[in-house]
Motif scaffolding. Structure first.
Motif, PDB file in Angstrom:
ATOM      1  N   GLU A   1       0.806  -1.214   0.000  1.00 21.00           N
ATOM      2  CA  GLU A   1       0.000   0.000   0.000  1.00 21.00           C
ATOM      3  C   GLU A   1       0.844   1.271   0.000  1.00 21.00           C
ATOM      4  O   GLU A   1       0.431   2.287  -0.553  1.00 21.00           O
ATOM      5  CB  GLU A   1      -0.951  -0.004   1.208  1.00 21.00           C
ATOM      6  CG  GLU A   1      -1.956  -1.147   1.207  1.00 21.00           C
ATOM      7  CD  GLU A   1      -2.792  -1.191  -0.051  1.00 21.00           C
ATOM      8  OE1 GLU A   1      -2.989  -0.132  -0.692  1.00 21.00           O
ATOM      9  OE2 GLU A   1      -3.258  -2.283  -0.429  1.00 21.00           O
ATOM     10  N   ILE A   2       2.020   1.233   0.605  1.00 21.85           N
ATOM     11  CA  ILE A   2       2.893   2.416   0.615  1.00 21.85           C
ATOM     12  C   ILE A   2       3.647   2.538  -0.701  1.00 21.85           C
ATOM     13  O   ILE A   2       3.849   3.633  -1.229  1.00 21.85           O
ATOM     14  CB  ILE A   2       3.872   2.356   1.800  1.00 21.85           C
ATOM     15  CG1 ILE A   2       3.099   2.498   3.120  1.00 21.85           C
ATOM     16  CG2 ILE A   2       4.933   3.456   1.693  1.00 21.85           C
ATOM     17  CD1 ILE A   2       3.945   2.321   4.360  1.00 21.85           C
ATOM     18  N   GLY A   3       4.027   1.399  -1.269  1.00 24.68           N
ATOM     19  CA  GLY A   3       4.805   1.436  -2.505  1.00 24.68           C
ATOM     20  C   GLY A   3       6.227   1.883  -2.224  1.00 24.68           C
ATOM     21  O   GLY A   3       6.752   1.689  -1.123  1.00 24.68           O
ATOM     22  N   ASP A   4       6.851   2.483  -3.213  1.00 25.31           N
ATOM     23  CA  ASP A   4       8.212   2.993  -3.045  1.00 25.31           C
ATOM     24  C   ASP A   4       8.142   4.265  -2.209  1.00 25.31           C
ATOM     25  O   ASP A   4       7.631   5.294  -2.646  1.00 25.31           O
ATOM     26  CB  ASP A   4       8.843   3.292  -4.398  1.00 25.31           C
ATOM     27  CG  ASP A   4      10.343   3.535  -4.293  1.00 25.31           C
ATOM     28  OD1 ASP A   4      10.798   3.991  -3.227  1.00 25.31           O
ATOM     29  OD2 ASP A   4      11.054   3.268  -5.273  1.00 25.31           O
ATOM     30  N   VAL A   5       8.655   4.197  -0.985  1.00 22.67           N
ATOM     31  CA  VAL A   5       8.511   5.317  -0.046  1.00 22.67           C
ATOM     32  C   VAL A   5       9.235   6.563  -0.529  1.00 22.67           C
ATOM     33  O   VAL A   5       8.927   7.686  -0.107  1.00 22.67           O
ATOM     34  CB  VAL A   5       9.011   4.878   1.356  1.00 22.67           C
ATOM     35  CG1 VAL A   5      10.537   4.829   1.392  1.00 22.67           C
ATOM     36  CG2 VAL A   5       8.470   5.779   2.449  1.00 22.67           C
ATOM     37  N   ARG A   6      10.162   6.405  -1.467  1.00 25.07           N
ATOM     38  CA  ARG A   6      10.919   7.558  -1.976  1.00 25.07           C
ATOM     39  C   ARG A   6      10.075   8.491  -2.831  1.00 25.07           C
ATOM     40  O   ARG A   6      10.491   9.609  -3.131  1.00 25.07           O
ATOM     41  CB  ARG A   6      12.127   7.064  -2.777  1.00 25.07           C
ATOM     42  CG  ARG A   6      13.174   6.359  -1.932  1.00 25.07           C
ATOM     43  CD  ARG A   6      14.212   5.667  -2.778  1.00 25.07           C
ATOM     44  NE  ARG A   6      13.641   4.548  -3.516  1.00 25.07           N
ATOM     45  CZ  ARG A   6      14.355   3.714  -4.274  1.00 25.07           C
ATOM     46  NH1 ARG A   6      15.657   3.882  -4.374  1.00 25.07           N
ATOM     47  NH2 ARG A   6      13.777   2.717  -4.911  1.00 25.07           N
ATOM     48  N   ARG A   7       8.880   8.053  -3.201  1.00 26.20           N
ATOM     49  CA  ARG A   7       8.008   8.935  -3.986  1.00 26.20           C
ATOM     50  C   ARG A   7       7.368  10.014  -3.133  1.00 26.20           C
ATOM     51  O   ARG A   7       6.774  10.956  -3.658  1.00 26.20           O
ATOM     52  CB  ARG A   7       6.933   8.113  -4.705  1.00 26.20           C
ATOM     53  CG  ARG A   7       5.932   7.424  -3.801  1.00 26.20           C
ATOM     54  CD  ARG A   7       5.163   6.352  -4.563  1.00 26.20           C
ATOM     55  NE  ARG A   7       4.201   5.644  -3.703  1.00 26.20           N
ATOM     56  CZ  ARG A   7       2.894   5.818  -3.757  1.00 26.20           C
ATOM     57  NH1 ARG A   7       2.384   6.679  -4.613  1.00 26.20           N
ATOM     58  NH2 ARG A   7       2.087   5.132  -2.974  1.00 26.20           N
ATOM     59  N   PHE A   8       7.440   9.878  -1.798  1.00 27.72           N
ATOM     60  CA  PHE A   8       6.912  10.903  -0.905  1.00 27.72           C
ATOM     61  C   PHE A   8       8.023  11.879  -0.547  1.00 27.72           C
ATOM     62  O   PHE A   8       9.132  11.468  -0.186  1.00 27.72           O
ATOM     63  CB  PHE A   8       6.353  10.266   0.377  1.00 27.72           C
ATOM     64  CG  PHE A   8       5.215   9.316   0.116  1.00 27.72           C
ATOM     65  CD1 PHE A   8       3.936   9.779  -0.131  1.00 27.72           C
ATOM     66  CD2 PHE A   8       5.430   7.942   0.091  1.00 27.72           C
ATOM     67  CE1 PHE A   8       2.891   8.910  -0.385  1.00 27.72           C
ATOM     68  CE2 PHE A   8       4.399   7.062  -0.158  1.00 27.72           C
ATOM     69  CZ  PHE A   8       3.127   7.546  -0.404  1.00 27.72           C
TER      70      PHE A   8
END
Length: 411
Positions: free
Chosen positions: A300-307
């Motif tokens: 659900e979070i996916g690649d956290v670097r997109r935030f």
């Protein structure tokens, strides 16, 4: 040198077709709204039509289920700038009219106008990695299967209360075999009425139960056999022991077992896919992230670097509390926004409850929730606060671990 003409393409997406509108600054409609079916030939024709327009083209569409994916992927592969926007942003965007108009054509023009208004800040569409996309789909499937299993289990318990009261609590909780079947369900499929047990003496039933456990690969306990026998002796059945009742219970048990098998295989596939992600070891070391919740978090979070920061991740989960102020009034007690992913919100709530149950005094998230609880805060207040803290910790740990790896554009 003369600047290139900017052209905004708004696409109102639906299941099998989309409506396309093309606008330019000054209210100019470059192409009247037209429909495009989600077929290979129609999508290629659309790409060709848009290329003939020339200039700087940006395409915007709403994030509508998965219906947007065929048209977005085709246009991105054709070299266009594509942006997928949250449907709530389009809904709340004013198209400078007080008329309440709702048609696909009007919506496509509104999306194109939105693209012109926010031209410089439109986020580019970056397709998810295949592993992350499949993991998310498996996680969503697991949610649906779990909900179905719960409904079927409740229905089966209602039947058991009428033929063999208490059989569902006669065994240790969560006793399952390799296929994911619950022990009490398999037992109830064989001994579907209390009279199926009462027809034996206690010794004869104990031997019958021993043989059943051996065939089904369950652990046998003599005290459990005696407990079940006494339960059958004391139980009051309200449905008769007949073929119709047996058929009803057999169908219910087999349906639940089939769903449990699907749930088991889905969760195993989630674990396999999650293990392929670089942050797997870091996430699984966090308290509360188990074999189901850990992969669900990563899905659900996916690649956290997109935030861009930890606040963006908390907002994505919809557990942030936006400020509410007007004039001299400023609210001190605010509700969470619930504007983010309900799937992530559900998962993080489960994780927080696991942390509360374990009550590890060395866990920073638990200590934070325990402090809020000691201050007299409501259960939901300190649980949501703990969920937000867990996400901040998640962001910090995973980001630090992935810092040396290639990063997608921040959203």
């Amino acid at each position: 040198m003369e600047a290139a003409v900017i052209t905004a393409v708004g696409i109102d997406v639906s299941k099998s077709k989309s409506t396309v509108a093309v606008r330019r600054p000054g209210g100019e409609i470059a192409l009247r709204p037209f429909e495009v079916h989600h077929t290979n030939s129609d999508l290629k024709k659309l790409a060709s039509t848009l290329k003939k327009l020339g200039g700087d083209i940006r395409i915007v569409m709403e994030h509508t289920s998965t219906y947007w994916r065929p048209i977005a992927l085709t246009l991105k592969e054709a070299g266009f700038f594509v942006s997928i926007v949250n449907a709530m942003l389009i809904h709340d965007f004013s198209d400078n009219t007080i008329r309440k108009l709702k048609t696909d054509r009007a919506d496509a023009l509104k999306i194109a106008n939105y693209a012109l208004t926010f031209w410089d800040t439109l986020p580019p569409f970056n397709n998810e990695e295949e592993t992350r996309l499949l993991l998310k789909m498996q996680s969503r499937a697991n949610e649906r299967i779990t909900a179905t299993a719960t409904a079927l289990r409740n229905g089966l318990i209602a039947l058991a209360d009428q033929t063999f009261p208490g059989v569902n609590i006669a065994f240790a909780p969560n006793t399952k075999n390799a296929n994911g079947h619950e022990k009490w369900v398999d037992f109830f499929l064989r001994y579907w009425h209390k009279d199926c047990v009462c027809q034996y003496s206690m010794e004869a039933f104990t031997e019958s139960y021993r043989g059943w456990c051996k065939r089904k690969n369950y652990k046998f306990r003599t005290d459990t056999a005696h407990k079940i026998y006494l339960l059958a002796q004391e139980g009051v059945a309200t449905l008769p022991k007949c073929e119709s009742t047996k058929m009803l219970i057999t169908q219910a048990c087999k349906s639940l077992n089939a769903v449990c098998e699907a749930k088991q295989s889905t969760q195993l596939e989630m674990q396999r896919l999650a293990a392929m992600l670089p942050e797997y070891e870091v996430v699984m070391q966090m308290e509360g992230a188990g074999p189901i919740t850990g992969p669900a978090l990563m899905a659900e979070i996916g690649d956290v670097r997109r935030f861009k920061n930890k606040k963006a991740l908390v907002a994505f989960a919809g557990i942030d509390a936006p400020p509410f102020q007007s004039g001299t009034f400023e609210s001190k007690s605010r509700h969470v926004s619930k504007r983010g992913s309900p799937h992530l919100r559900r998962t993080i709530f489960i994780v927080s409850n696991i942390i509360l149950t374990r009550s590890n005094p060395e866990n920073a998230v638990y200590c934070f929730m325990d402090k809020k609880r000691s201050e007299g805060k409501h259960y939901y207040v300190y649980t949501v606060a703990g969920s937000a803290k867990f996400l901040r910790v998640y962001y910090a740990r995973v980001t630090e671990f992935l810092r040396s790896k290639p990063s997608p554009d921040a959203c």
